[in-house]
Design a protein around this motif. Structure first.
Motif, PDB file in Angstrom:
ATOM      1  N   THR A 172      42.995 -83.869 -23.247  1.00  0.00           N
ATOM      2  CA  THR A 172      43.312 -83.494 -21.872  1.00  0.00           C
ATOM      3  C   THR A 172      44.539 -82.593 -21.882  1.00  0.00           C
ATOM      4  O   THR A 172      45.514 -82.847 -22.599  1.00  0.00           O
ATOM      5  N   ALA A 173      44.464 -81.534 -21.090  1.00  0.00           N
ATOM      6  CA  ALA A 173      45.549 -80.552 -21.036  1.00  0.00           C
ATOM      7  C   ALA A 173      45.597 -79.947 -19.647  1.00  0.00           C
ATOM      8  O   ALA A 173      44.581 -79.826 -18.966  1.00  0.00           O
ATOM      9  N   SER A 174      46.794 -79.567 -19.224  1.00  0.00           N
ATOM     10  CA  SER A 174      46.965 -78.975 -17.901  1.00  0.00           C
ATOM     11  C   SER A 174      47.783 -77.698 -18.008  1.00  0.00           C
ATOM     12  O   SER A 174      48.459 -77.440 -19.005  1.00  0.00           O
ATOM     13  N   GLY A 175      47.737 -76.909 -16.955  1.00  0.00           N
ATOM     14  CA  GLY A 175      48.460 -75.646 -16.880  1.00  0.00           C
ATOM     15  C   GLY A 175      47.875 -74.822 -15.754  1.00  0.00           C
ATOM     16  O   GLY A 175      46.814 -75.148 -15.214  1.00  0.00           O
ATOM     17  N   THR A 176      48.569 -73.762 -15.377  1.00  0.00           N
ATOM     18  CA  THR A 176      48.076 -72.875 -14.326  1.00  0.00           C
ATOM     19  C   THR A 176      48.222 -71.430 -14.780  1.00  0.00           C
ATOM     20  O   THR A 176      49.331 -71.007 -15.117  1.00  0.00           O
ATOM     21  N   PRO A 177      47.124 -70.674 -14.826  1.00  0.00           N
ATOM     22  CA  PRO A 177      45.755 -71.120 -14.558  1.00  0.00           C
ATOM     23  C   PRO A 177      45.276 -72.110 -15.618  1.00  0.00           C
ATOM     24  O   PRO A 177      45.934 -72.295 -16.637  1.00  0.00           O
ATOM     25  N   LYS A 178      44.123 -72.746 -15.327  1.00  0.00           N
ATOM     26  CA  LYS A 178      43.604 -73.737 -16.271  1.00  0.00           C
ATOM     27  C   LYS A 178      43.489 -73.116 -17.660  1.00  0.00           C
ATOM     28  O   LYS A 178      42.976 -72.011 -17.816  1.00  0.00           O
ATOM     29  N   PRO A 179      43.979 -73.819 -18.673  1.00  0.00           N
ATOM     30  CA  PRO A 179      43.961 -73.245 -20.022  1.00  0.00           C
ATOM     31  C   PRO A 179      42.543 -73.074 -20.564  1.00  0.00           C
ATOM     32  O   PRO A 179      41.615 -73.783 -20.170  1.00  0.00           O
ATOM     33  N   ASP A 180      42.416 -72.119 -21.475  1.00  0.00           N
ATOM     34  CA  ASP A 180      41.204 -71.980 -22.274  1.00  0.00           C
ATOM     35  C   ASP A 180      41.379 -72.799 -23.546  1.00  0.00           C
ATOM     36  O   ASP A 180      42.499 -73.141 -23.935  1.00  0.00           O
ATOM     37  N   ILE A 181      40.268 -73.090 -24.195  1.00  0.00           N
ATOM     38  CA  ILE A 181      40.338 -73.888 -25.418  1.00  0.00           C
ATOM     39  C   ILE A 181      39.479 -73.255 -26.494  1.00  0.00           C
ATOM     40  O   ILE A 181      38.408 -72.700 -26.219  1.00  0.00           O
ATOM     41  N   VAL A 182      39.988 -73.291 -27.712  1.00  0.00           N
ATOM     42  CA  VAL A 182      39.230 -72.878 -28.896  1.00  0.00           C
ATOM     43  C   VAL A 182      39.230 -74.064 -29.849  1.00  0.00           C
ATOM     44  O   VAL A 182      40.291 -74.564 -30.234  1.00  0.00           O
ATOM     45  N   TRP A 183      38.043 -74.525 -30.210  1.00  0.00           N
ATOM     46  CA  TRP A 183      37.929 -75.646 -31.143  1.00  0.00           C
ATOM     47  C   TRP A 183      37.928 -75.109 -32.567  1.00  0.00           C
ATOM     48  O   TRP A 183      37.339 -74.070 -32.856  1.00  0.00           O
ATOM     49  N   ILE A 184      38.597 -75.827 -33.445  1.00  0.00           N
ATOM     50  CA  ILE A 184      38.762 -75.385 -34.829  1.00  0.00           C
ATOM     51  C   ILE A 184      38.282 -76.488 -35.770  1.00  0.00           C
ATOM     52  O   ILE A 184      38.633 -77.662 -35.598  1.00  0.00           O
ATOM     53  N   ARG A 185      37.456 -76.094 -36.744  1.00  0.00           N
ATOM     54  CA  ARG A 185      37.012 -77.024 -37.794  1.00  0.00           C
ATOM     55  C   ARG A 185      37.577 -76.530 -39.114  1.00  0.00           C
ATOM     56  O   ARG A 185      37.301 -75.409 -39.526  1.00  0.00           O
ATOM     57  N   GLY A 186      38.399 -77.370 -39.733  1.00  0.00           N
ATOM     58  CA  GLY A 186      39.120 -76.907 -40.915  1.00  0.00           C
ATOM     59  C   GLY A 186      40.138 -75.869 -40.488  1.00  0.00           C
ATOM     60  O   GLY A 186      41.019 -76.138 -39.680  1.00  0.00           O
ATOM     61  N   ASN A 187      39.983 -74.653 -40.994  1.00  0.00           N
ATOM     62  CA  ASN A 187      40.869 -73.548 -40.613  1.00  0.00           C
ATOM     63  C   ASN A 187      40.143 -72.465 -39.834  1.00  0.00           C
ATOM     64  O   ASN A 187      40.720 -71.413 -39.554  1.00  0.00           O
ATOM     65  N   ASP A 188      38.883 -72.722 -39.483  1.00  0.00           N
ATOM     66  CA  ASP A 188      38.066 -71.690 -38.851  1.00  0.00           C
ATOM     67  C   ASP A 188      37.679 -72.078 -37.428  1.00  0.00           C
ATOM     68  O   ASP A 188      37.473 -73.261 -37.123  1.00  0.00           O
TER      69      ASP A 188
END
Length: 210
Positions: A121-137
């Motif tokens: 869960t994360a907050s911020g304005t504007p709503k944050p984007d997310i990038v999922w990472i597996r290992g280092n990629d």
């Protein structure tokens, strides 16, 4: 007394979010009084607004935990027996930097062939984007690997992987970002079990099966 430039601020949480200062030169006739005003009204009196004066003629306004409602024009008015001088600045709050409210678990055990879910869960304005990472990629989303973003007042981001396979065993993390900045989550080590523990029948059930 100098004029202040327009100020744009990205707001971190629980931090000194906005800081304005103006240096007021005065002579032997008398040190001026320097009240501050917000949109031509006396500055609110609460713990978030703090005005400090130093002997060199500097008056500093600090705003803690600034909010979008703090956007506007701030004016310092210096007055003494000779007259009055003003300094103005406009505070434009461009956004609130993201913050992680609930981080990833350190470990997750998943079963081969089933679905595993990671949640942050994360907050911020504007709503944050997310990038999922597996290992280092960066993790590429597919029909099997799906990411969900929050809607409305929700602040939960999830990553779900269906039909978990042994190759899904890895460290997972997330990068949260908006125009104000970015944050890296904790890493979650996912261990995939290749077998399921079947329920052992009770003695009564076993006797009926004989």
């Amino acid at each position: 007394m100098q004029n202040l430039n327009k100020t744009s601020v990205f707001l971190p949480i629980d931090f000194l979010a906005a800081n304005f200062s103006s240096r007021i030169m005065y002579n032997e006739i008398g040190k001026p009084q320097v009240p501050w005003f917000f949109n031509n009204k006396p500055l609110p009196t609460n713990d978030r607004f703090e005005v400090a004066h130093t002997e060199d003629g500097t008056s500093t306004l600090s705003i803690r935990q600034a909010e979008f409602g703090d956007k506007g024009v701030y004016t310092a008015r210096a007055t003494n027996a000779v007259g009055e001088a003003k300094a103005k600045t406009t505070l434009d709050i461009a956004g609130i930097k993201p913050t992680i409210n609930t981080n990833l678990d350190a470990t997750l055990y998943a079963t081969n062939g089933e679905t595993m879910i990671l949640k942050i869960t994360a907050s911020g304005t504007p709503k944050p984007d997310i990038v999922w990472i597996r290992g280092n990629d960066e993790l590429i989303l597919t029909d099997r690997i799906k990411g969900a973003k929050p809607t409305g007042d929700d602040d939960a981001y999830t990553l779900s992987i269906s039909n978990v396979q042994p190759e899904d065993q890895e460290e997972y993390s997330a990068q949260i970002s908006n125009i104000g900045g970015s944050l890296q989550s904790n890493k979650c080590k996912v261990t995939v079990s290749t077998f399921q523990i079947s329920e052992i029948p009770s003695t009564e059930t076993a006797s009926l099966l004989r």
